[in-house]
Design a protein around this motif. Structure first.
Motif, PDB file in Angstrom:
ATOM      1  N   ASP A  48      16.245  65.988  60.998  1.00 34.26           N
ATOM      2  CA  ASP A  48      15.567  66.638  59.874  1.00 34.26           C
ATOM      3  C   ASP A  48      16.614  67.227  58.927  1.00 34.26           C
ATOM      4  OD1 ASP A  48      15.682  68.629  62.240  1.00 34.26           O
ATOM      5  OD2 ASP A  48      15.459  69.902  60.455  1.00 34.26           O
ATOM      6  N   ARG A  49      16.194  67.421  57.717  1.00 43.05           N
ATOM      7  CA  ARG A  49      17.072  67.885  56.660  1.00 43.05           C
ATOM      8  C   ARG A  49      17.724  69.220  57.003  1.00 43.05           C
ATOM      9  NH1 ARG A  49      16.580  65.887  50.993  1.00 43.05           N
ATOM     10  NH2 ARG A  49      14.986  64.486  51.715  1.00 43.05           N
ATOM     11  N   GLU A  50      16.987  70.098  57.617  1.00 42.76           N
ATOM     12  CA  GLU A  50      17.471  71.437  57.951  1.00 42.76           C
ATOM     13  C   GLU A  50      18.699  71.366  58.860  1.00 42.76           C
ATOM     14  OE1 GLU A  50      16.549  74.189  56.689  1.00 42.76           O
ATOM     15  OE2 GLU A  50      16.323  75.782  58.131  1.00 42.76           O
ATOM     16  N   SER A  51      18.607  70.634  59.966  1.00 44.08           N
ATOM     17  CA  SER A  51      19.737  70.581  60.894  1.00 44.08           C
ATOM     18  C   SER A  51      20.909  69.825  60.289  1.00 44.08           C
ATOM     19  CB  SER A  51      19.324  69.946  62.215  1.00 44.08           C
ATOM     20  OG  SER A  51      18.971  68.597  62.001  1.00 44.08           O
ATOM     21  N   HIS A  52      20.632  68.839  59.430  1.00 40.86           N
ATOM     22  CA  HIS A  52      21.703  68.085  58.796  1.00 40.86           C
ATOM     23  C   HIS A  52      22.509  68.969  57.860  1.00 40.86           C
ATOM     24  CE1 HIS A  52      23.459  65.134  55.951  1.00 40.86           C
ATOM     25  NE2 HIS A  52      23.724  64.524  57.086  1.00 40.86           N
ATOM     26  N   SER A  53      21.854  69.863  57.133  1.00 38.48           N
ATOM     27  CA  SER A  53      22.565  70.714  56.170  1.00 38.48           C
ATOM     28  C   SER A  53      23.516  71.672  56.892  1.00 38.48           C
ATOM     29  CB  SER A  53      21.578  71.502  55.303  1.00 38.48           C
ATOM     30  OG  SER A  53      20.904  72.457  56.092  1.00 38.48           O
ATOM     31  N   HIS A  54      23.214  72.032  58.132  1.00 39.07           N
ATOM     32  CA  HIS A  54      24.081  72.950  58.864  1.00 39.07           C
ATOM     33  C   HIS A  54      25.388  72.299  59.310  1.00 39.07           C
ATOM     34  CE1 HIS A  54      21.567  76.394  58.765  1.00 39.07           C
ATOM     35  NE2 HIS A  54      20.533  75.728  59.239  1.00 39.07           N
ATOM     36  N   SER A  55      25.417  70.953  59.355  1.00 42.47           N
ATOM     37  CA  SER A  55      26.643  70.295  59.786  1.00 42.47           C
ATOM     38  C   SER A  55      27.646  70.151  58.636  1.00 42.47           C
ATOM     39  CB  SER A  55      26.336  68.940  60.408  1.00 42.47           C
ATOM     40  OG  SER A  55      25.754  68.103  59.429  1.00 42.47           O
ATOM     41  N   HIS A  56      27.215  70.379  57.408  1.00 47.25           N
ATOM     42  CA  HIS A  56      28.124  70.313  56.266  1.00 47.25           C
ATOM     43  C   HIS A  56      28.995  71.564  56.225  1.00 47.25           C
ATOM     44  CE1 HIS A  56      26.424  66.706  54.978  1.00 47.25           C
ATOM     45  NE2 HIS A  56      26.094  66.988  53.735  1.00 47.25           N
ATOM     46  N   PRO A  57      30.312  71.404  55.991  1.00 45.02           N
ATOM     47  CA  PRO A  57      31.163  72.597  55.893  1.00 45.02           C
ATOM     48  C   PRO A  57      30.737  73.501  54.736  1.00 45.02           C
ATOM     49  CG  PRO A  57      32.490  70.602  56.093  1.00 45.02           C
ATOM     50  CD  PRO A  57      31.073  70.168  55.883  1.00 45.02           C
ATOM     51  N   THR A  58      30.658  74.782  55.031  1.00 46.64           N
ATOM     52  CA  THR A  58      30.282  75.773  54.019  1.00 46.64           C
ATOM     53  C   THR A  58      31.415  76.762  53.790  1.00 46.64           C
ATOM     54  OG1 THR A  58      29.364  77.140  55.789  1.00 46.64           O
ATOM     55  CG2 THR A  58      27.818  75.703  54.602  1.00 46.64           C
ATOM     56  N   ASP A  59      32.341  76.825  54.749  1.00 52.64           N
ATOM     57  CA  ASP A  59      33.420  77.812  54.697  1.00 52.64           C
ATOM     58  C   ASP A  59      34.718  77.191  55.187  1.00 52.64           C
ATOM     59  OD1 ASP A  59      31.894  80.645  54.485  1.00 52.64           O
ATOM     60  OD2 ASP A  59      30.739  79.266  55.727  1.00 52.64           O
ATOM     61  N   SER A  60      35.822  77.681  54.635  1.00 54.52           N
ATOM     62  CA  SER A  60      37.108  77.340  55.234  1.00 54.52           C
ATOM     63  C   SER A  60      37.854  78.650  55.474  1.00 54.52           C
ATOM     64  CB  SER A  60      37.913  76.375  54.364  1.00 54.52           C
ATOM     65  OG  SER A  60      38.328  76.985  53.173  1.00 54.52           O
ATOM     66  N   LEU A  61      38.797  78.599  56.392  1.00 56.48           N
ATOM     67  CA  LEU A  61      39.551  79.792  56.774  1.00 56.48           C
ATOM     68  C   LEU A  61      41.042  79.508  56.664  1.00 56.48           C
ATOM     69  CD1 LEU A  61      37.570  80.691  60.020  1.00 56.48           C
ATOM     70  CD2 LEU A  61      37.450  81.913  57.839  1.00 56.48           C
ATOM     71  N   PHE A  62      41.793  80.482  56.159  1.00 54.71           N
ATOM     72  CA  PHE A  62      43.239  80.318  56.070  1.00 54.71           C
ATOM     73  C   PHE A  62      43.922  81.682  56.051  1.00 54.71           C
ATOM     74  CE2 PHE A  62      41.507  80.297  51.777  1.00 54.71           C
ATOM     75  CZ  PHE A  62      42.337  81.169  51.076  1.00 54.71           C
ATOM     76  N   PHE A  63      45.195  81.690  56.425  1.00 51.63           N
ATOM     77  CA  PHE A  63      46.028  82.886  56.316  1.00 51.63           C
ATOM     78  C   PHE A  63      46.822  82.778  55.023  1.00 51.63           C
ATOM     79  CE2 PHE A  63      45.221  83.177  60.865  1.00 51.63           C
ATOM     80  CZ  PHE A  63      45.086  84.553  61.027  1.00 51.63           C
ATOM     81  N   ALA A  64      46.935  83.891  54.303  1.00 53.81           N
ATOM     82  CA  ALA A  64      47.566  83.850  52.992  1.00 53.81           C
ATOM     83  C   ALA A  64      48.394  85.095  52.691  1.00 53.81           C
ATOM     84  CB  ALA A  64      46.470  83.709  51.919  1.00 53.81           C
ATOM     85  N   LEU A  65      49.300  84.906  51.738  1.00 56.09           N
ATOM     86  CA  LEU A  65      50.054  86.002  51.125  1.00 56.09           C
ATOM     87  C   LEU A  65      49.572  86.081  49.681  1.00 56.09           C
ATOM     88  CD1 LEU A  65      53.631  84.994  52.345  1.00 56.09           C
ATOM     89  CD2 LEU A  65      52.224  86.854  53.263  1.00 56.09           C
TER      90      LEU A  65
END
Length: 193
Positions: free
Chosen positions: A7-24
């Motif tokens: 279903d569309r709902e569960s498929h949308s959750h597999s798309h990346p929404t966030d990325s994480l990184f360490f920064a200066l």
């Protein structure tokens, strides 16, 4: 006949929404210099792309990946690993611009510099702490400190610019909200002598 598609709902959750990184992050004076430089380069090279907003200018130390939502376990382990870093402030000097190659049509135009020993020590120490915490990193073979100025279709050959310098007195774990052009600092750690 039974519909076996997800279903569309569960498929949308597999798309990346966030990325994480360490920064200066640059200090205010350096961020202003970087913004002025980006504006000048846009005019000189007739670039169409908008420059990065000041609050998104940063040097990435380590990229942790893109995720569907923010993985709390990973953030917890990353915070614990980062808290083990005890190093002095790091001088950043960026003195050239160039377009990085990429798979996308729009290439990042960056302000880059050479890796100093203190910066290399910080990058490697943090990388080792993250490795020990079992966090897989998306590493480039050669760490090149740089700040992305903008993304444009035109490619700019490497050229020297007046150096932009600042002293990084902390590093941060940052969440990027993909597609929203927005960053959120999740935690900061001081670099103290």
């Amino acid at each position: 006949m039974t519909d076996t598609r997800p279903d569309r709902e569960s498929h949308s959750h597999s798309h990346p929404t966030d990325s994480l990184f360490f920064a200066l992050y640059p200090d205010d004076a350096a961020a202003l210099c970087i913004g002025d430089l980006a504006a000048r380069i846009r005019v000189e090279h007739k670039l169409k792309a908008r420059a990065m907003p000041a609050d998104r200018l940063h040097v990435t130390l380590h990229y942790l990946g893109a995720f569907a939502g923010v993985p709390a376990d990973l953030v917890g382990r990353a915070r614990t690993a980062a808290s083990k870093i005890a190093l002095p402030p790091v001088e950043i000097v960026l003195d050239r611009i160039e377009s990085f190659s990429g798979r996308r049509a729009k290439r990042p135009l960056v302000l880059a510099g050479d890796v100093t020993e203190p910066l290399s020590t910080l990058e490697q120490s943090l990388g080792a702490a993250l490795d020990n915490a079992g966090i897989p990193l998306k590493r480039h073979p050669h760490f090149t400190p740089h700040v992305t100025l903008l993304y444009d279709e035109r490619r700019i050959a490497r050229q020297p610019v007046a150096p932009v310098k600042w002293t990084a007195r902390e590093f941060a774990l940052v969440r990027s909200l993909l597609g929203q052009s927005r960053y959120e600092v999740l935690a900061r750690w001081p670099l103290t002598s």
